[in-house]
Design a protein around this motif. Structure first.
Motif, PDB file in Angstrom:
ATOM      1  N   GLU A 230      -3.609   7.856  -9.423  1.00 35.41           N
ATOM      2  CA  GLU A 230      -2.340   7.905  -9.868  1.00 35.41           C
ATOM      3  C   GLU A 230      -1.245   8.099  -8.771  1.00 35.41           C
ATOM      4  O   GLU A 230      -0.222   7.097  -8.795  1.00 35.41           O
ATOM      5  N   HIS A 231      -1.531   8.858  -8.012  1.00 36.70           N
ATOM      6  CA  HIS A 231      -0.602   9.364  -6.867  1.00 36.70           C
ATOM      7  C   HIS A 231      -0.492   7.913  -5.870  1.00 36.70           C
ATOM      8  O   HIS A 231       0.584   7.488  -5.448  1.00 36.70           O
ATOM      9  N   LEU A 232      -1.921   7.412  -5.482  1.00 37.18           N
ATOM     10  CA  LEU A 232      -2.038   6.194  -4.663  1.00 37.18           C
ATOM     11  C   LEU A 232      -1.205   5.128  -5.184  1.00 37.18           C
ATOM     12  O   LEU A 232      -0.677   4.474  -4.673  1.00 37.18           O
ATOM     13  N   LEU A 233      -1.647   4.810  -6.614  1.00 38.76           N
ATOM     14  CA  LEU A 233      -0.892   3.711  -7.109  1.00 38.76           C
ATOM     15  C   LEU A 233       0.795   3.959  -6.963  1.00 38.76           C
ATOM     16  O   LEU A 233       1.321   2.847  -6.968  1.00 38.76           O
ATOM     17  N   GLY A 234       1.278   5.178  -7.261  1.00 40.39           N
ATOM     18  CA  GLY A 234       2.629   5.244  -7.169  1.00 40.39           C
ATOM     19  C   GLY A 234       3.189   4.846  -5.718  1.00 40.39           C
ATOM     20  O   GLY A 234       4.098   4.498  -5.818  1.00 40.39           O
ATOM     21  N   LEU A 235       2.495   5.407  -4.942  1.00 34.44           N
ATOM     22  CA  LEU A 235       3.078   4.921  -3.323  1.00 34.44           C
ATOM     23  C   LEU A 235       2.781   3.403  -3.361  1.00 34.44           C
ATOM     24  O   LEU A 235       3.677   2.804  -2.611  1.00 34.44           O
ATOM     25  N   GLU A 236       1.757   2.698  -3.694  1.00 40.00           N
ATOM     26  CA  GLU A 236       1.983   1.255  -3.881  1.00 40.00           C
ATOM     27  C   GLU A 236       3.082   0.704  -4.511  1.00 40.00           C
ATOM     28  O   GLU A 236       3.680  -0.409  -3.979  1.00 40.00           O
ATOM     29  N   GLN A 237       3.565   1.335  -5.512  1.00 37.32           N
ATOM     30  CA  GLN A 237       4.529   0.719  -6.281  1.00 37.32           C
ATOM     31  C   GLN A 237       6.018   1.342  -5.914  1.00 37.32           C
ATOM     32  O   GLN A 237       7.019   0.388  -5.798  1.00 37.32           O
ATOM     33  N   HIS A 238       6.234   2.504  -5.379  1.00 37.00           N
ATOM     34  CA  HIS A 238       7.295   2.912  -5.087  1.00 37.00           C
ATOM     35  C   HIS A 238       7.610   3.220  -3.682  1.00 37.00           C
ATOM     36  O   HIS A 238       8.868   3.650  -3.394  1.00 37.00           O
ATOM     37  N   GLY A 239       6.606   3.187  -2.946  1.00 32.76           N
ATOM     38  CA  GLY A 239       6.765   3.666  -1.323  1.00 32.76           C
ATOM     39  C   GLY A 239       6.602   5.152  -1.326  1.00 32.76           C
ATOM     40  O   GLY A 239       6.454   5.803  -2.538  1.00 32.76           O
ATOM     41  N   ILE A 240       7.086   5.792  -0.179  1.00 34.29           N
ATOM     42  CA  ILE A 240       6.959   7.258  -0.146  1.00 34.29           C
ATOM     43  C   ILE A 240       8.329   7.645  -0.505  1.00 34.29           C
ATOM     44  O   ILE A 240       9.349   7.004  -0.618  1.00 34.29           O
ATOM     45  N   CYS A 241       8.271   8.983  -0.917  1.00 37.14           N
ATOM     46  CA  CYS A 241       9.510   9.780  -1.245  1.00 37.14           C
ATOM     47  C   CYS A 241       9.832  10.963  -0.430  1.00 37.14           C
ATOM     48  O   CYS A 241       9.194  10.970   0.632  1.00 37.14           O
ATOM     49  N   THR A 242      10.957  11.480  -0.547  1.00 32.10           N
ATOM     50  CA  THR A 242      11.423  12.457   0.425  1.00 32.10           C
ATOM     51  C   THR A 242      10.384  13.625   0.745  1.00 32.10           C
ATOM     52  O   THR A 242      10.430  14.151   2.010  1.00 32.10           O
ATOM     53  N   ILE A 243       9.642  14.119  -0.270  1.00 30.25           N
ATOM     54  CA  ILE A 243       8.671  15.252   0.220  1.00 30.25           C
ATOM     55  C   ILE A 243       7.137  14.756   0.432  1.00 30.25           C
ATOM     56  O   ILE A 243       6.447  15.634   0.610  1.00 30.25           O
ATOM     57  N   HIS A 244       7.054  13.388   0.798  1.00 34.51           N
ATOM     58  CA  HIS A 244       5.924  13.186   1.425  1.00 34.51           C
ATOM     59  C   HIS A 244       5.789  13.573   2.724  1.00 34.51           C
ATOM     60  O   HIS A 244       6.599  13.522   3.446  1.00 34.51           O
ATOM     61  N   ARG A 245       4.295  13.991   3.112  1.00 37.57           N
ATOM     62  CA  ARG A 245       3.936  14.411   4.530  1.00 37.57           C
ATOM     63  C   ARG A 245       3.713  13.112   5.333  1.00 37.57           C
ATOM     64  O   ARG A 245       2.578  12.432   5.173  1.00 37.57           O
ATOM     65  N   LYS A 246       4.561  12.882   6.184  1.00 36.74           N
ATOM     66  CA  LYS A 246       4.609  11.563   6.822  1.00 36.74           C
ATOM     67  C   LYS A 246       3.468  11.376   7.787  1.00 36.74           C
ATOM     68  O   LYS A 246       3.075  10.343   8.472  1.00 36.74           O
ATOM     69  N   THR A 247       2.780  12.444   8.128  1.00 30.81           N
ATOM     70  CA  THR A 247       1.711  12.687   9.135  1.00 30.81           C
ATOM     71  C   THR A 247       0.506  12.499   8.338  1.00 30.81           C
ATOM     72  O   THR A 247      -0.722  12.530   8.964  1.00 30.81           O
ATOM     73  N   PHE A 248       0.330  12.475   7.103  1.00 27.71           N
ATOM     74  CA  PHE A 248      -0.827  12.339   6.506  1.00 27.71           C
ATOM     75  C   PHE A 248      -1.071  10.948   6.061  1.00 27.71           C
ATOM     76  O   PHE A 248      -0.348   9.990   5.625  1.00 27.71           O
ATOM     77  N   ALA A 249      -2.304  10.550   6.277  1.00 24.42           N
ATOM     78  CA  ALA A 249      -2.805   9.201   5.778  1.00 24.42           C
ATOM     79  C   ALA A 249      -2.813   9.232   4.384  1.00 24.42           C
ATOM     80  O   ALA A 249      -3.330  10.178   3.698  1.00 24.42           O
ATOM     81  N   PRO A 250      -2.597   8.109   3.587  1.00 24.10           N
ATOM     82  CA  PRO A 250      -1.933   6.644   4.191  1.00 24.10           C
ATOM     83  C   PRO A 250      -0.623   6.603   4.285  1.00 24.10           C
ATOM     84  O   PRO A 250      -0.156   5.572   4.742  1.00 24.10           O
ATOM     85  N   ILE A 251       0.089   7.669   4.183  1.00 22.90           N
ATOM     86  CA  ILE A 251       1.526   7.738   4.290  1.00 22.90           C
ATOM     87  C   ILE A 251       2.146   7.313   5.484  1.00 22.90           C
ATOM     88  O   ILE A 251       2.983   6.522   6.157  1.00 22.90           O
ATOM     89  N   LYS A 252       1.026   8.007   6.864  1.00 23.44           N
ATOM     90  CA  LYS A 252       1.593   7.735   8.012  1.00 23.44           C
ATOM     91  C   LYS A 252       1.594   6.296   8.512  1.00 23.44           C
ATOM     92  O   LYS A 252       2.150   5.596   9.592  1.00 23.44           O
ATOM     93  N   ASP A 253       0.906   5.312   7.764  1.00 23.92           N
ATOM     94  CA  ASP A 253       0.768   3.852   8.041  1.00 23.92           C
ATOM     95  C   ASP A 253       1.628   3.142   7.030  1.00 23.92           C
ATOM     96  O   ASP A 253       1.891   1.751   7.221  1.00 23.92           O
ATOM     97  N   MET A 254       2.734   3.855   6.201  1.00 18.73           N
ATOM     98  CA  MET A 254       3.456   3.030   5.251  1.00 18.73           C
ATOM     99  C   MET A 254       4.906   2.967   5.602  1.00 18.73           C
ATOM    100  O   MET A 254       5.754   2.408   5.019  1.00 18.73           O
ATOM    101  N   TYR A 255       5.211   3.532   6.821  1.00 22.74           N
ATOM    102  CA  TYR A 255       6.546   3.413   7.334  1.00 22.74           C
ATOM    103  C   TYR A 255       6.739   3.056   8.884  1.00 22.74           C
ATOM    104  O   TYR A 255       5.776   3.136   9.539  1.00 22.74           O
TER     105      TYR A 255
END
Length: 255
Positions: A230-255
């Motif tokens: 559910e969370h990973l799908l949300g990332l695909e649909q909405h991108g990252i939000c303010t409280i996401h950890r930018k050094t954690f995969a897969p987030i670090k590859d999304m911006y």
């Protein structure tokens, strides 16, 4: 002698927690199937209770050993939130009284949300002092999750109303001048650390439920920020939000 009804026997069994109660042997001779079923249910309940009592005693060994060497204010410290992709890491430091009585305390991950909430309230009522430490996603990205966890534990320690004279810590050591013991899987082996894990888990889960209202679409109320489908799908649909950890995969590859 008048024979008791099955409902009467069930009601009486609910009040019995000793196997040597003379009524048990009398009812064991009762041929009614309903009585035997009630006895079987009672026996299973008593077995669960006996296991909880045995676990409670076993989980006090570290605290008893510390008290035997003269320590009195013994604190258990644990953190939750190392693995999630979003939100803070939260630590709790809990000083329990020597006469602490609360069956069922265990590693928070082994408990249901309902059971954690019940135990959380009782720990709050019985604890001598509770300290909370929280390190947000920005700091986690800045210093890494291990150091952030350590920092959160230190903040929780400083948040206590009393200065403890002995630390029991889940798999970590703190840079403080207080005698301490690092216990692998301490949240399942020490009653104080287990209590800290419950407190930290409940506080963090409730915080993530609040974040779910502010940042809908990721299922934070269900996954507490962990990388579920559910969370990973949300990332695909909405991108990252303010409280996401930018050094954690897969987030670090999304911006």
């Amino acid at each position: 002698m008048k024979t008791e009804s099955i409902q009467q026997i069930k009601a009486l069994l609910a009040t019995i927690d000793k196997r040597d109660d003379v009524r048990i042997s009398l009812w064991q001779a009762d041929e009614r199937s309903g009585v035997q079923q009630a006895l079987a249910q009672w026996d299973r309940r008593l077995q669960r209770h006996e296991k909880e009592v045995a676990l409670f005693e076993e989980m006090q060994l570290f605290e008893k050993r510390a008290r035997a060497t003269g320590h009195r204010l013994i604190v258990g410290i644990d953190e939750v939130g190392r693995g999630p992709l979003a939100g803070p890491v939260v630590a709790a430091a809990v000083i329990l009284p020597e006469n602490f009585q609360l069956l069922g305390v265990n590693d928070s991950k082994k408990l249901s949300a309902k059971k954690r909430a019940e135990l959380y309230d009782e720990i709050q009522n019985q604890a001598i002092s509770i300290g909370i430490g929280m390190v947000d996603h920005t700091k986690i990205d800045e210093i890494n999750i291990y150091q952030a966890s350590k920092l959160a534990m230190g903040i929780a320690l400083e948040d206590l109303c009393f200065i403890p004279d002995y630390l029991l810590i889940d798999a970590m050591k703190l840079d403080v001048d207080i005698p301490q013991e690092s216990i692998i899987k301490g949240d399942a082996r020490s009653i104080s650390i287990a209590a800290a894990s419950i407190v930290a888990k409940v506080i963090r889960d409730r915080l993530m439920e609040d974040y779910a209202k502010k940042y809908p679409g990721y299922g934070f109320e269900n996954n507490a920020g962990y990388g579920t489908k559910e969370h990973l799908l949300g990332l695909e649909q909405h991108g990252i939000c303010t409280i996401h950890r930018k050094t954690f995969a897969p987030i670090k590859d999304m911006y």
